[in-house]
Design an enzyme around this catalytic site. Structure first.
Site, mmCIF file in Angstrom:
data_model
loop_
_atom_site.group_PDB
_atom_site.id
_atom_site.type_symbol
_atom_site.label_atom_id
_atom_site.label_comp_id
_atom_site.label_asym_id
_atom_site.label_seq_id
_atom_site.Cartn_x
_atom_site.Cartn_y
_atom_site.Cartn_z
ATOM 1 N N SER A 10 -2.850 -12.916 49.944
ATOM 2 C CA SER A 10 -2.728 -13.604 48.356
ATOM 3 C C SER A 10 -0.787 -14.364 48.846
ATOM 4 O O SER A 10 0.180 -13.997 49.298
ATOM 5 C CB SER A 10 -2.302 -12.259 47.756
ATOM 6 O OG SER A 10 -1.439 -13.214 46.920
ATOM 7 N N HIS A 35 -6.175 -15.990 50.166
ATOM 8 C CA HIS A 35 -6.398 -15.697 48.983
ATOM 9 C C HIS A 35 -5.651 -16.372 47.395
ATOM 10 O O HIS A 35 -3.811 -15.971 47.951
ATOM 11 C CB HIS A 35 -6.014 -13.873 48.479
ATOM 12 C CG HIS A 35 -6.574 -13.443 47.240
ATOM 13 N ND1 HIS A 35 -7.739 -13.220 46.650
ATOM 14 C CD2 HIS A 35 -5.715 -12.739 46.158
ATOM 15 C CE1 HIS A 35 -7.671 -12.413 45.555
ATOM 16 N NE2 HIS A 35 -6.009 -11.711 45.552
ATOM 17 N N ASP A 37 -4.346 -16.806 43.633
ATOM 18 C CA ASP A 37 -4.391 -16.079 42.488
ATOM 19 C C ASP A 37 -4.266 -17.122 41.567
ATOM 20 O O ASP A 37 -2.389 -17.748 41.124
ATOM 21 C CB ASP A 37 -2.799 -15.298 42.545
ATOM 22 C CG ASP A 37 -3.822 -14.408 43.282
ATOM 23 O OD1 ASP A 37 -4.506 -13.232 42.544
ATOM 24 O OD2 ASP A 37 -2.623 -13.337 44.499
ATOM 25 N N MET A 39 -3.082 -17.730 37.733
ATOM 26 C CA MET A 39 -3.102 -17.187 36.074
ATOM 27 C C MET A 39 -3.020 -18.182 35.267
ATOM 28 O O MET A 39 -2.056 -19.273 35.238
ATOM 29 C CB MET A 39 -1.854 -16.023 37.054
ATOM 30 C CG MET A 39 -1.599 -15.297 37.729
ATOM 31 S SD MET A 39 -0.809 -14.311 38.293
ATOM 32 C CE MET A 39 -0.775 -13.238 39.640
ATOM 33 N N HIS A 68 -9.231 -16.209 42.909
ATOM 34 C CA HIS A 68 -9.106 -15.038 42.298
ATOM 35 C C HIS A 68 -8.307 -15.678 40.905
ATOM 36 O O HIS A 68 -7.559 -15.520 40.034
ATOM 37 C CB HIS A 68 -8.628 -14.078 41.960
ATOM 38 C CG HIS A 68 -8.030 -12.737 41.249
ATOM 39 N ND1 HIS A 68 -7.234 -11.966 41.838
ATOM 40 C CD2 HIS A 68 -8.639 -11.898 40.476
ATOM 41 C CE1 HIS A 68 -7.213 -10.757 41.017
ATOM 42 N NE2 HIS A 68 -7.946 -11.541 39.556
ATOM 43 N N MET A 70 -7.851 -15.022 37.622
ATOM 44 C CA MET A 70 -7.591 -14.144 35.904
ATOM 45 C C MET A 70 -6.809 -14.935 35.073
ATOM 46 O O MET A 70 -5.717 -15.390 34.686
ATOM 47 C CB MET A 70 -5.583 -13.971 36.533
ATOM 48 C CG MET A 70 -6.243 -12.862 37.722
ATOM 49 S SD MET A 70 -4.667 -11.969 37.800
ATOM 50 C CE MET A 70 -5.219 -13.689 39.380
ATOM 51 N N MET A 139 -9.117 -4.252 41.100
ATOM 52 C CA MET A 139 -7.779 -4.750 40.874
ATOM 53 C C MET A 139 -6.957 -3.226 40.813
ATOM 54 O O MET A 139 -7.139 -2.148 40.939
ATOM 55 C CB MET A 139 -7.654 -4.692 39.206
ATOM 56 C CG MET A 139 -7.746 -6.425 39.465
ATOM 57 S SD MET A 139 -6.806 -7.292 40.635
ATOM 58 C CE MET A 139 -4.901 -7.548 40.611
ATOM 59 N N ASP A 175 -6.964 -5.683 45.924
ATOM 60 C CA ASP A 175 -6.185 -6.518 45.146
ATOM 61 C C ASP A 175 -5.586 -5.755 44.350
ATOM 62 O O ASP A 175 -4.895 -5.353 43.051
ATOM 63 C CB ASP A 175 -6.505 -7.126 44.463
ATOM 64 C CG ASP A 175 -5.631 -8.585 44.628
ATOM 65 O OD1 ASP A 175 -4.532 -8.483 44.527
ATOM 66 O OD2 ASP A 175 -5.836 -9.466 43.382
#
Ligand code: 5RP
Ligand code: FE2
Length: 226
Positions: A10, A35, A37, A39, A68, A70, A139, A175
């Site tokens: 990540s 990966h 992330d 957000m 990913h 979020m 998660m 994760d």
């Protein structure tokens, strides 16, 4: 879905002031996937980056880009992440409102579709979308930050997801809080894709990234063959 353990660093724990080089370095050091992330400061209490950053680092490696998301809602942004170079797009089951439609949209853009489950969300959330799914992301921390402690109660959920998935070609990814000790536990429970941020990027050099990933991979592989 592939047979051996996949390591997906990540980049949340990378040096953001040097992101392109960090992606190249961790790829050279043996990462299988990268990966990413994303957000939004709404679905999770933190803000990271969006499609322009994904696009900017896309030409630094040809590794699979595992995005990913979020964010809520996710649907208005799926095409932008696909255009930016995502290979896998994972949305949260809790982000709503129409999970099946989100997965159809991702696949319709020629990308692999994933669903992520927060720690409090039961595995039954994926039961009716299994045929539209390429990946389940369990998660093992509450999403929003790197460097949190692994929630051991998630091992039972991984086992239940594995049973639910059966022999379908669906990757089971975990994760949060993954390091060699927890890697062994999640691999034994059925996970085949391991995301790790702080445990991979500690040390700040290609040599340490390689050693960190090797330690995670070998702990997982040992646990699977035991
Ligand atoms: O999705 C995430 C946080 O929401 C990150 O991928 C995850 O936390 C990785 O960080 P670490 O391995 O340090 O726990
Ligand atoms: Fe993540």
């Amino acid at each position: 879905m592939s047979g051996k353990t996949i390591i997906a660093p990540s980049i949340l724990s990378a040096d953001f002031s040097n992101l392109g080089d960090e992606v190249e370095t961790v790829a050279r050091a043996g990462a299988d996937w990268i990966h990413l992330d994303v957000m939004d400061g709404h679905f999770v209490p933190n803000i990271t980056f969006g499609p322009p950053v994904v696009k900017a680092i896309r030409n630094r490696t040809d590794k699979v880009f595992d995005c990913h998301l979020m964010i809520a809602p996710a649907d208005p942004y799926i095409a932008a992440f696909a255009d930016a170079g995502a290979d896998i797009i994972t949305v949260h089951a809790e982000a709503g409102p129409h999970l099946h439609r989100s997965l159809q949209s991702i696949r319709g853009l020629g990308k692999k579709a994933g669903v992520s489950l927060n720690p409090a969300t039961p595995e039954s959330a994926i039961e009716h979308v299994l045929d539209t799914l390429d990946l389940v992301l369990v998660m093992t921390v509450n999403p929003g930050f790197g460097g949190q402690a692994f929630i051991s109660g998630m091992l039972e959920k991984i086992r239940r997801v594995k049973a639910l998935v059966g022999n379908r070609p669906i990757d089971i990814e975990v994760d949060g809080g993954i390091a060699p000790d927890t890697a062994a536990l999640v691999a034994a429970a059925g996970a085949n894709v391991l995301v790790a941020g702080s445990a991979v990027f500690k040390g700040g050099s290609e040599t340490s990234y390689r050693a960190n990933m090797e330690a995670i991979r070998s702990a997982a592989d040992r646990a699977v063959s035991a």
